[in-house]
Write a protein that holds these residues in place. Structure first.
Motif, mmCIF file in Angstrom:
data_model
loop_
_atom_site.group_PDB
_atom_site.id
_atom_site.type_symbol
_atom_site.label_atom_id
_atom_site.label_comp_id
_atom_site.label_asym_id
_atom_site.label_seq_id
_atom_site.Cartn_x
_atom_site.Cartn_y
_atom_site.Cartn_z
ATOM 1 N N ILE A 180 0.816 -1.402 -0.142
ATOM 2 C CA ILE A 180 -0.097 0.016 -0.065
ATOM 3 C C ILE A 180 1.001 1.126 -0.033
ATOM 4 N N ASP A 181 1.964 1.322 0.847
ATOM 5 C CA ASP A 181 2.726 2.607 0.874
ATOM 6 C C ASP A 181 3.431 2.724 -0.447
ATOM 7 N N GLY A 182 3.854 1.776 -1.022
ATOM 8 C CA GLY A 182 4.604 1.830 -2.374
ATOM 9 C C GLY A 182 3.455 2.224 -3.403
ATOM 10 N N ALA A 183 2.429 1.614 -3.539
ATOM 11 C CA ALA A 183 1.296 2.241 -4.300
ATOM 12 C C ALA A 183 1.069 3.482 -4.137
ATOM 13 N N PHE A 184 1.110 4.067 -2.733
ATOM 14 C CA PHE A 184 0.725 5.603 -2.684
ATOM 15 C C PHE A 184 1.993 6.241 -3.031
ATOM 16 N N ARG A 185 3.162 5.884 -2.862
ATOM 17 C CA ARG A 185 4.227 6.563 -3.187
ATOM 18 C C ARG A 185 4.526 6.851 -4.747
ATOM 19 N N ASP A 186 4.064 5.833 -5.179
ATOM 20 C CA ASP A 186 4.153 6.094 -6.855
ATOM 21 C C ASP A 186 3.134 6.826 -7.491
ATOM 22 N N PHE A 187 1.808 6.910 -6.701
ATOM 23 C CA PHE A 187 0.742 7.885 -6.939
ATOM 24 C C PHE A 187 1.172 9.288 -6.753
ATOM 25 N N THR A 188 1.938 9.406 -5.528
ATOM 26 C CA THR A 188 2.673 10.967 -5.374
ATOM 27 C C THR A 188 3.376 11.339 -6.340
ATOM 28 N N ARG A 189 4.180 10.334 -6.863
ATOM 29 C CA ARG A 189 5.196 10.740 -7.685
ATOM 30 C C ARG A 189 4.546 11.249 -9.068
ATOM 31 N N ALA A 190 3.783 10.398 -9.397
ATOM 32 C CA ALA A 190 3.007 10.573 -10.742
ATOM 33 C C ALA A 190 2.021 11.769 -10.563
ATOM 34 N N TYR A 191 1.455 12.078 -9.589
ATOM 35 C CA TYR A 191 0.104 12.916 -9.742
ATOM 36 C C TYR A 191 0.760 14.253 -8.588
ATOM 37 N N GLY A 192 1.588 13.917 -7.838
ATOM 38 C CA GLY A 192 1.877 15.102 -6.685
ATOM 39 C C GLY A 192 2.000 16.487 -7.384
ATOM 40 N N GLU A 193 2.534 16.799 -8.490
ATOM 41 C CA GLU A 193 2.781 17.959 -9.080
ATOM 42 C C GLU A 193 1.379 18.454 -9.398
ATOM 43 N N THR A 194 0.798 17.650 -10.200
ATOM 44 C CA THR A 194 -0.659 18.137 -10.728
ATOM 45 C C THR A 194 -1.631 18.536 -9.757
ATOM 46 N N LEU A 195 -1.582 17.807 -8.518
ATOM 47 C CA LEU A 195 -2.425 18.117 -7.404
ATOM 48 C C LEU A 195 -1.914 19.377 -6.820
ATOM 49 N N GLU A 196 -0.315 19.542 -6.648
ATOM 50 C CA GLU A 196 -0.005 20.910 -6.077
ATOM 51 C C GLU A 196 -0.435 21.897 -6.912
ATOM 52 N N ASN A 197 -0.508 21.968 -8.241
ATOM 53 C CA ASN A 197 -0.654 22.912 -9.050
ATOM 54 C C ASN A 197 -2.287 23.157 -8.941
ATOM 55 N N LEU A 198 -2.998 22.167 -8.525
ATOM 56 C CA LEU A 198 -4.403 22.362 -8.446
ATOM 57 C C LEU A 198 -4.819 23.263 -7.218
ATOM 58 N N PHE A 199 -4.258 23.225 -6.261
ATOM 59 C CA PHE A 199 -4.158 23.835 -5.047
ATOM 60 C C PHE A 199 -3.526 25.194 -5.064
ATOM 61 N N ASP A 200 -2.867 25.714 -6.104
ATOM 62 C CA ASP A 200 -2.246 26.941 -6.400
ATOM 63 C C ASP A 200 -3.263 28.037 -5.924
ATOM 64 N N PRO A 201 -4.094 28.226 -6.544
ATOM 65 C CA PRO A 201 -5.034 29.432 -6.254
ATOM 66 C C PRO A 201 -5.350 29.469 -4.757
ATOM 67 N N ILE A 202 -5.426 28.665 -3.747
ATOM 68 C CA ILE A 202 -5.717 28.616 -2.372
ATOM 69 C C ILE A 202 -4.395 29.242 -1.983
ATOM 70 N N ARG A 203 -3.215 28.843 -2.309
ATOM 71 C CA ARG A 203 -1.847 29.338 -1.755
ATOM 72 C C ARG A 203 -1.918 30.853 -2.244
ATOM 73 N N ALA A 204 -1.903 31.113 -3.308
ATOM 74 C CA ALA A 204 -2.014 32.374 -3.869
ATOM 75 C C ALA A 204 -2.832 33.405 -3.149
ATOM 76 N N LEU A 205 -4.203 32.883 -2.469
ATOM 77 C CA LEU A 205 -5.146 33.825 -1.964
ATOM 78 C C LEU A 205 -4.581 34.109 -0.590
ATOM 79 N N LEU A 206 -3.972 32.940 0.088
ATOM 80 C CA LEU A 206 -3.536 32.810 1.357
ATOM 81 C C LEU A 206 -2.368 33.881 1.558
ATOM 82 N N VAL A 207 -1.409 33.789 0.665
ATOM 83 C CA VAL A 207 -0.244 34.579 0.594
ATOM 84 C C VAL A 207 -0.737 36.119 0.478
#
Lengths: 363, 294
Positions: B21-48
């Motif tokens: 399970i940990d391995g699968a999640f790590r793979d998921f994080t590597r594959a989609y982490g950046e996309t997810l991060e970009n998705l939340f960019d507007p929230i970070r921008a607002l907070l900043v």
């Protein structure tokens, strides 16, 4: 728009040709599998059997009723008789298990949701037993509700609302919240809200039942007074026979979901269809229901007519009071247009006013 | 049969399962982490943006704006006076900047919780099935130790503001969902029927009847959400959210009693200000029901 204009507009709405409402072969079964049992019910399964064997409730049983345009039709019954269920079929708040509700050639039951919304907005308005006003809106805002959801411009809607608020006697209370008003005043708001909609059909679900007796009679008078000029198709639900007799041009008595008798108040009081109705009308003040026309006897050809004249549509207690005051024993009965209906005398009036059942028991 | 030792899964199997399970999640994080991060960019921008605005503007202006907002909500000079006094003390004791960061954080988290929570609550009120599915999820969000869901959040987003917002929102969103749902379900059936009888469509019923009548309850949910966001400030500081939580964390680690108490009291002060202001606002919404007959 001035009050005068609003009035002519209201009058115009009435003179446009109206339509009766036809309720045909209406059945309502409450329960998850209502449709599976409808054929058995139509074939004669009783309410008790449906309830004990299948745990479904038979709400309405083969209702056929014509609700005439421009008249007040009262649907009367005790609680649980299905009267509130029946009135909700007319504007589609409840869908029947079988049957039709026809207005202007259209079956309300078969309408799509959009058609039904349009029908409710343009053709009907409703007054509720517990008023059902929006607590967060003022009297004025409540009154314009129907027009505002139709998208009527604010100024026009407000003008109309103010007219009807005045007509029901609430001028000066436009900016009050419902909670600040007494029950009677809240129901006036309910009435004003319904009338502002300018709809042909007015549905009144035990509209005055929650009010104190004196206020209730007051509201009945307001309704009758307004109806004299508006001629709307009013369906009025009540459990109170006196109210039914006072308001109804036509009365339908409902018991256990089936119609027991349909007729005018006089029909029902004078010719009860069965023991149930008879026991119902036993306590009625007959002098207030029976009209002079009903007991007038034809005048003999060529015989001299009494000097005193009474109206054919007057109730007996009024006729009796006038005759006693004038100290006469007989009178001619004439229609409003002057046609002679016949003669009437005090013993006949007294005889008609006394309830046959009560009189018999005192012998 | 051995009734003393529980017949548990083999140690090797358990280990293998965890690793998988940990391995699968790590793979998921590597594959989609950046996309997810970009998705939340507007929230970070607002907070900043809010943070920078509050820290870089003259303190007098910030204080005046805060006082004005509190006045608009509460219409009470007492609450406004208390707010100004509390803020002056906070500033005098050197916690102004951290307080601004915390207020910005709570504001953004509350905003996100409202934007997501009210629609979810409305949908739950309309569908008993959705209600049955989401309710246990909400129970879980409120009882699961926050550190547990911080693990995947940090794995995906790393340390910083965005994982902080996510952690706080997960913890603080249930009350607003629950109370929106409750408020709409409690709207009297006869009023709703009247709206229907006059030909309202679903949106008109929601806008004219359900939301206005549920609003006081929804406001109680907003109040709870704000309180719970503030309660998460210290936990959020563990994953790099700056603000009043960080000095508290530092104080815990180094046994600085006074530093801990001072920052703790500043959090309490903000909580009381928010609470009184939102409650006063909620009361004002109910004005029509307080007067006259019943």
């Amino acid at each position: 728009m001035t009050d005068m204009q609003a009035q002519t507009q209201a009058a115009q709405a009435v003179t446009s040709p109206g339509h009766d409402i036809e309720i045909r072969d209406l059945y309502k079964i409450f329960g998850p599998e209502a449709h599976r049992h409808i054929d058995a019910v139509k074939a004669g399964m009783t309410k008790e059997e449906l309830n004990s064997r299948y745990n479904h409730v038979l709400g309405l049983h083969n209702i056929n009723l014509t609700i005439p345009f421009g008249k007040i039709t009262v649907i009367m019954g005790l609680s649980g008789s299905g009267k509130s269920t029946l009135i909700r079929h007319i504007n589609g708040l409840i869908t029947p298990t079988a049957g039709e509700v026809i207005h202007e050639g259209q079956d309300v039951v078969a309408m799509t949701p959009a058609q039904l919304r349009d029908f409710r907005r343009r053709k009907t308005a409703m007054v509720f037993q517990k008023f059902a006003l929006l607590p967060h809106r003022t009297v004025l805002e409540n009154t314009i509700y129907g027009l505002s959801i139709q998208g009527v411009a604010r100024a026009a809607a407000e003008e109309k609302a103010r007219y009807w608020i005045n007509r029901v006697g609430l001028q000066g209370f436009e900016d009050y919240y419902p909670k600040q008003l007494s029950g009677g005043m809240q129901q006036r708001v309910g009435l004003a809200r319904a009338l502002t909609n300018d709809a042909e059909i007015l549905l009144m679900d035990e509209a005055f039942s929650a009010l104190d007796p004196l206020i209730r009679v007051d509201m009945q008078s307001i309704l009758l007074e307004l109806q004299e000029e508006l001629h709307k198709t009013i369906i009025f639900i009540t459990h109170d026979l006196d109210e039914a007799l006072r308001l109804g041009d036509k009365i339908a008595i409902l018991r256990d979901g089936a119609l027991e008798q349909v007729g005018t108040g006089q029909d029902i009081v004078l010719n009860p269809a069965n023991d149930y109705i008879a026991s119902f009308v036993k306590e009625v003040n007959r002098g207030r229901i029976i009209k002079a026309r009903t007991i007038a006897t034809p005048a003999a050809e060529g015989a001299p007519l009494p000097d005193f004249t009474v109206r054919a549509r007057s109730e007996l207690d009024l006729v009796a009071r006038r005759m006693i005051k004038a100290d006469v024993r007989t009178a001619q009965v004439r229609e409003a247009d002057g046609t002679l209906v016949g003669l009437i005398d005090l013993p006949a009036i007294l005889d008609a006013m006394v309830n046959p059942a009560t009189a018999a028991s005192d012998d | 049969m051995d009734l003393y030792d529980f017949p548990e899964m083999g140690r090797g199997d358990l280990r293998a399962m965890r690793l998988a399970i940990d391995g699968a999640f790590r793979d998921f994080t590597r594959a989609y982490g950046e996309t997810l991060e970009n998705l939340f960019d507007p929230i970070r921008a607002l907070l900043v943006l809010i943070e920078t605005l509050m820290i870089n503007s003259p303190w007098v202006v910030v204080l005046a704006v805060i006082a004005a907002l509190i006045w608009i909500m509460s219409r009470s000079w007492k609450i406004v006076a208390g707010t100004v006094l509390a803020m002056l003390l906070i500033g005098y004791f050197g916690m102004w900047e951290d307080t601004m960061r915390t207020i910005a954080m709570v504001a953004v988290c509350t905003l996100v919780a409202i934007v997501l929570g009210i629609p979810i609550g409305i949908l739950m009120a309309r569908s008993d099935r959705l209600n049955a599915w989401v309710t246990p999820l909400l129970d879980m969000m409120q009882t699961m130790p926050s550190f547990v869901y911080l693990i995947p959040v940090v794995m995906i987003f790393g340390l910083g503001k965005v994982p902080g917002v996510i952690a706080v929102v997960i913890y603080a969103i249930p009350p607003i969902i629950r109370l929106t749902n409750l408020g709409i379900r409690q709207v009297p059936a006869d009023v709703l029927e009247a709206a229907e009888a006059f030909g309202s469509d679903a949106w008109q019923k929601l806008r004219n009847v359900q939301l206005p009548l549920a609003l006081p309850t929804i406001m109680a949910g907003v109040n709870q959400t704000i309180m719970m966001s503030l309660a998460m400030v210290v936990v959020a500081s563990m994953i790099g959210v700056r603000g009043l939580g960080q000095p508290v964390l530092q104080a815990i680690n180094n046994q600085y009693f006074t530093l801990g108490v001072m920052n703790g009291l500043a959090i309490v002060a903000i909580a009381i200000i928010f609470d009184r202001a939102t409650q006063a606002y909620g009361k004002r919404l109910q004005k029509h029901s307080e007067i006259g007959h019943d």
